[in-house]
Write a protein that holds these residues in place. Structure first.
Motif, PDB file in Angstrom:
ATOM      1  N   GLY A 165       0.806  -1.210   0.000  1.00 59.23           N
ATOM      2  CA  GLY A 165       0.000   0.000   0.000  1.00 59.23           C
ATOM      3  C   GLY A 165       0.839   1.261   0.000  1.00 59.23           C
ATOM      4  N   ARG A 166       2.053   1.183   0.518  1.00 60.64           N
ATOM      5  CA  ARG A 166       2.933   2.355   0.557  1.00 60.64           C
ATOM      6  C   ARG A 166       3.446   2.697  -0.836  1.00 60.64           C
ATOM      7  NH1 ARG A 166       5.919   1.024   6.405  1.00 60.64           N
ATOM      8  NH2 ARG A 166       4.147  -0.191   7.171  1.00 60.64           N
ATOM      9  N   VAL A 167       3.641   1.691  -1.661  1.00 57.45           N
ATOM     10  CA  VAL A 167       4.027   1.941  -3.052  1.00 57.45           C
ATOM     11  C   VAL A 167       2.937   2.735  -3.756  1.00 57.45           C
ATOM     12  CG1 VAL A 167       4.595   0.861  -5.251  1.00 57.45           C
ATOM     13  CG2 VAL A 167       5.440  -0.139  -3.134  1.00 57.45           C
ATOM     14  N   GLY A 168       1.683   2.429  -3.454  1.00 56.08           N
ATOM     15  CA  GLY A 168       0.572   3.132  -4.060  1.00 56.08           C
ATOM     16  C   GLY A 168       0.475   4.589  -3.663  1.00 56.08           C
ATOM     17  N   GLN A 169       1.216   4.989  -2.619  1.00 59.03           N
ATOM     18  CA  GLN A 169       1.254   6.376  -2.203  1.00 59.03           C
ATOM     19  C   GLN A 169       2.246   7.201  -3.033  1.00 59.03           C
ATOM     20  OE1 GLN A 169      -0.621   7.948   0.297  1.00 59.03           O
ATOM     21  NE2 GLN A 169      -1.801   6.037   0.207  1.00 59.03           N
ATOM     22  N   GLY A 170       2.928   6.549  -3.964  1.00 64.53           N
ATOM     23  CA  GLY A 170       3.892   7.265  -4.802  1.00 64.53           C
ATOM     24  C   GLY A 170       5.300   7.250  -4.260  1.00 64.53           C
ATOM     25  N   ILE A 171       5.647   6.200  -3.503  1.00 65.94           N
ATOM     26  CA  ILE A 171       6.978   6.081  -2.913  1.00 65.94           C
ATOM     27  C   ILE A 171       7.766   5.020  -3.665  1.00 65.94           C
ATOM     28  CG2 ILE A 171       8.304   5.646  -0.816  1.00 65.94           C
ATOM     29  CD1 ILE A 171       5.797   6.299   0.783  1.00 65.94           C
ATOM     30  N   GLY A 172       8.939   5.387  -4.149  1.00 65.09           N
ATOM     31  CA  GLY A 172       9.826   4.441  -4.806  1.00 65.09           C
ATOM     32  C   GLY A 172      11.031   4.157  -3.936  1.00 65.09           C
ATOM     33  N   TYR A 173      11.426   2.885  -3.845  1.00 60.59           N
ATOM     34  CA  TYR A 173      12.538   2.479  -2.979  1.00 60.59           C
ATOM     35  C   TYR A 173      13.516   1.645  -3.788  1.00 60.59           C
ATOM     36  CZ  TYR A 173      14.993  -0.059   0.770  1.00 60.59           C
ATOM     37  OH  TYR A 173      15.961  -0.601   1.589  1.00 60.59           O
ATOM     38  N   MET A 174      14.785   1.990  -3.695  1.00 57.84           N
ATOM     39  CA  MET A 174      15.840   1.232  -4.355  1.00 57.84           C
ATOM     40  C   MET A 174      16.700   0.544  -3.296  1.00 57.84           C
ATOM     41  SD  MET A 174      18.898   2.616  -6.792  1.00 57.84           S
ATOM     42  CE  MET A 174      20.283   1.543  -7.194  1.00 57.84           C
ATOM     43  N   PRO A 175      16.491  -0.746  -3.047  1.00 62.84           N
ATOM     44  CA  PRO A 175      17.318  -1.444  -2.057  1.00 62.84           C
ATOM     45  C   PRO A 175      18.768  -1.509  -2.506  1.00 62.84           C
ATOM     46  CG  PRO A 175      15.369  -2.739  -2.660  1.00 62.84           C
ATOM     47  CD  PRO A 175      15.492  -1.632  -3.657  1.00 62.84           C
ATOM     48  N   GLU A 176      19.688  -1.482  -1.558  1.00 62.15           N
ATOM     49  CA  GLU A 176      21.097  -1.512  -1.927  1.00 62.15           C
ATOM     50  C   GLU A 176      21.499  -2.853  -2.532  1.00 62.15           C
ATOM     51  OE1 GLU A 176      23.572  -0.893   1.440  1.00 62.15           O
ATOM     52  OE2 GLU A 176      22.606  -2.437   2.660  1.00 62.15           O
ATOM     53  N   ASP A 177      20.726  -3.935  -2.247  1.00 65.18           N
ATOM     54  CA  ASP A 177      21.031  -5.241  -2.831  1.00 65.18           C
ATOM     55  C   ASP A 177      20.133  -5.553  -4.032  1.00 65.18           C
ATOM     56  OD1 ASP A 177      18.749  -5.457  -1.353  1.00 65.18           O
ATOM     57  OD2 ASP A 177      19.348  -7.242  -0.230  1.00 65.18           O
ATOM     58  N   ARG A 178      19.492  -4.536  -4.573  1.00 63.61           N
ATOM     59  CA  ARG A 178      18.757  -4.570  -5.843  1.00 63.61           C
ATOM     60  C   ARG A 178      17.407  -5.272  -5.746  1.00 63.61           C
ATOM     61  NH1 ARG A 178      24.077  -5.699  -6.895  1.00 63.61           N
ATOM     62  NH2 ARG A 178      23.745  -7.905  -7.310  1.00 63.61           N
ATOM     63  N   ARG A 179      17.368  -6.519  -5.295  1.00 65.41           N
ATOM     64  CA  ARG A 179      16.116  -7.262  -5.119  1.00 65.41           C
ATOM     65  C   ARG A 179      15.301  -7.363  -6.403  1.00 65.41           C
ATOM     66  NH1 ARG A 179      15.526 -10.016  -0.092  1.00 65.41           N
ATOM     67  NH2 ARG A 179      17.018  -9.001   1.304  1.00 65.41           N
ATOM     68  N   LEU A 180      15.948  -7.667  -7.497  1.00 63.70           N
ATOM     69  CA  LEU A 180      15.238  -7.901  -8.743  1.00 63.70           C
ATOM     70  C   LEU A 180      14.739  -9.345  -8.789  1.00 63.70           C
ATOM     71  CD1 LEU A 180      17.656  -6.178 -11.298  1.00 63.70           C
ATOM     72  CD2 LEU A 180      15.706  -5.170 -10.102  1.00 63.70           C
ATOM     73  N   VAL A 181      13.706  -9.586  -9.582  1.00 63.47           N
ATOM     74  CA  VAL A 181      13.238 -10.950  -9.816  1.00 63.47           C
ATOM     75  C   VAL A 181      14.078 -11.509 -10.964  1.00 63.47           C
ATOM     76  CG1 VAL A 181      11.289 -12.428 -10.392  1.00 63.47           C
ATOM     77  CG2 VAL A 181      10.920 -10.322  -9.082  1.00 63.47           C
ATOM     78  N   PRO A 182      14.943 -12.479 -10.708  1.00 57.52           N
ATOM     79  CA  PRO A 182      15.944 -12.875 -11.718  1.00 57.52           C
ATOM     80  C   PRO A 182      15.358 -13.410 -13.009  1.00 57.52           C
ATOM     81  CG  PRO A 182      15.932 -14.402  -9.857  1.00 57.52           C
ATOM     82  CD  PRO A 182      15.108 -13.225  -9.451  1.00 57.52           C
ATOM     83  N   GLN A 183      14.199 -14.087 -12.959  1.00 56.60           N
ATOM     84  CA  GLN A 183      13.626 -14.670 -14.168  1.00 56.60           C
ATOM     85  C   GLN A 183      12.792 -13.670 -14.969  1.00 56.60           C
ATOM     86  OE1 GLN A 183      14.442 -17.557 -15.291  1.00 56.60           O
ATOM     87  NE2 GLN A 183      15.616 -18.201 -13.500  1.00 56.60           N
ATOM     88  N   PHE A 184      12.491 -12.511 -14.378  1.00 52.37           N
ATOM     89  CA  PHE A 184      11.728 -11.480 -15.084  1.00 52.37           C
ATOM     90  C   PHE A 184      12.658 -10.696 -15.997  1.00 52.37           C
ATOM     91  CE2 PHE A 184       7.925 -10.755 -11.998  1.00 52.37           C
ATOM     92  CZ  PHE A 184       7.546 -12.077 -12.193  1.00 52.37           C
ATOM     93  N   THR A 185      12.088 -10.151 -17.057  1.00 51.97           N
ATOM     94  CA  THR A 185      12.869  -9.269 -17.918  1.00 51.97           C
ATOM     95  C   THR A 185      13.083  -7.932 -17.216  1.00 51.97           C
ATOM     96  OG1 THR A 185      10.942  -8.286 -19.001  1.00 51.97           O
ATOM     97  CG2 THR A 185      11.840 -10.321 -19.965  1.00 51.97           C
ATOM     98  N   VAL A 186      13.969  -7.137 -17.786  1.00 53.95           N
ATOM     99  CA  VAL A 186      14.213  -5.794 -17.256  1.00 53.95           C
ATOM    100  C   VAL A 186      12.913  -4.997 -17.208  1.00 53.95           C
ATOM    101  CG1 VAL A 186      15.279  -3.574 -17.835  1.00 53.95           C
ATOM    102  CG2 VAL A 186      16.643  -5.668 -17.885  1.00 53.95           C
ATOM    103  N   GLU A 187      12.148  -5.015 -18.300  1.00 56.18           N
ATOM    104  CA  GLU A 187      10.908  -4.253 -18.345  1.00 56.18           C
ATOM    105  C   GLU A 187       9.905  -4.756 -17.315  1.00 56.18           C
ATOM    106  OE1 GLU A 187       7.421  -3.226 -21.604  1.00 56.18           O
ATOM    107  OE2 GLU A 187       9.521  -3.236 -22.232  1.00 56.18           O
ATOM    108  N   GLU A 188       9.807  -6.054 -17.128  1.00 56.43           N
ATOM    109  CA  GLU A 188       8.881  -6.611 -16.136  1.00 56.43           C
ATOM    110  C   GLU A 188       9.283  -6.190 -14.726  1.00 56.43           C
ATOM    111  OE1 GLU A 188       7.436 -10.702 -18.423  1.00 56.43           O
ATOM    112  OE2 GLU A 188       9.256 -10.703 -17.199  1.00 56.43           O
ATOM    113  N   ASN A 189      10.572  -6.175 -14.436  1.00 56.26           N
ATOM    114  CA  ASN A 189      11.027  -5.728 -13.118  1.00 56.26           C
ATOM    115  C   ASN A 189      10.683  -4.269 -12.882  1.00 56.26           C
ATOM    116  OD1 ASN A 189      12.746  -7.580 -11.245  1.00 56.26           O
ATOM    117  ND2 ASN A 189      13.327  -8.195 -13.323  1.00 56.26           N
ATOM    118  N   ILE A 190      10.831  -3.446 -13.903  1.00 56.90           N
ATOM    119  CA  ILE A 190      10.509  -2.025 -13.766  1.00 56.90           C
ATOM    120  C   ILE A 190       9.015  -1.839 -13.525  1.00 56.90           C
ATOM    121  CG2 ILE A 190      10.483   0.201 -14.952  1.00 56.90           C
ATOM    122  CD1 ILE A 190      13.018  -0.709 -16.433  1.00 56.90           C
ATOM    123  N   LEU A 191       8.194  -2.653 -14.180  1.00 59.32           N
ATOM    124  CA  LEU A 191       6.744  -2.520 -14.082  1.00 59.32           C
ATOM    125  C   LEU A 191       6.162  -3.158 -12.823  1.00 59.32           C
ATOM    126  CD1 LEU A 191       5.730  -3.233 -17.794  1.00 59.32           C
ATOM    127  CD2 LEU A 191       5.753  -1.027 -16.630  1.00 59.32           C
TER     128      LEU A 191
END
Length: 211
Positions: A126-152
């Motif tokens: 719900g906090r993301v829906g408030q317009g807050i973006g967070y960049m963790p220092e360890d990235r936390r990407l979904v490895p099997q997702f494409t770059v565009e899917e991770n961004i979305l």
């Protein structure tokens, strides 16, 4: 020269701000507390600031404990539209813990007001829906997702109506990310993954960016 940690300014030899350090990584277990990361050019930072909505951003007192040990005691922050705040401290001081608590990745006590919303009473998504973006220092990407899917990813639990336009804008200021949009995250280098993590934070961070 990086006088702080993640989010701190980068200075040239004349003391002029030339960028913002967005992903410095330090680990006290490494010899010499070596830090690695990348910087966002100051012109890009200036372009980001008008994207943030106007108004009071955050205000409150927050506490975090891990087990019986208090890590953060009554920390307070007051941030207005268009401002940048650098959190500076030695390794283990609680900088990352504070950001994770604001985003709901770790339990916290007290109060964090974001506009008219009380963040600590919301679930993390719900906090993301408030317009807050967070960049963790360890990235936390979904490895099997494409770059565009991770961004979305942040848009999958929100009701943003300008996703296509936002993605186009992100690719316009980060063309190196756009070139890898169809590649899976696990195929990228560490530095490229950090750029994708920043792009994901920009997708959600219409009002506040935590870097």
């Amino acid at each position: 020269i990086n006088p702080g940690n993640s989010g701190g300014p980068l200075l040239n030899i004349r003391g002029e701000v030339i960028g913002i350090n967005t992903a410095i990584y330090t680990d006290s277990r490494q010899a010499g507390n070596i830090g690695i990361g990348f910087a966002v050019p100051i012109n890009t930072v200036r372009e980001l600031l008008p994207q943030l909505r106007k108004g009071k951003i955050t205000r409150g007192m927050i506490g975090v404990s891990i087990g019986p040990i208090p890590i953060i005691r009554s920390a307070s922050l007051d941030l207005n539209e268009g401002e940048m705040c650098g959190l500076i401290g030695r390794n283990g001081a609680g900088k990352t813990t504070l950001l994770r608590a604001i985003m709901g990745a770790i339990a916290a006590t007290g109060s964090v007001r974001f506009g008219d919303a009380e963040l600590l009473s919301m679930p993390a998504h719900g906090r993301v829906g408030q317009g807050i973006g967070y960049m963790p220092e360890d990235r936390r990407l979904v490895p099997q997702f494409t770059v565009e899917e991770n961004i979305l990813l942040p848009t999958w639990t929100t009701s943003y109506s300008d996703v296509d336009e936002r993605l186009k804008w992100i690719f316009s200021i980060m063309p190196e990310v756009a070139t890898h949009r169809a590649r899976r995250a696990l195929e990228l280098s560490g530095g490229q993954q950090k750029m994708v993590a920043l792009a994901r934070a920009l997708m959600a961070g219409r009002r506040l960016l935590l870097l």
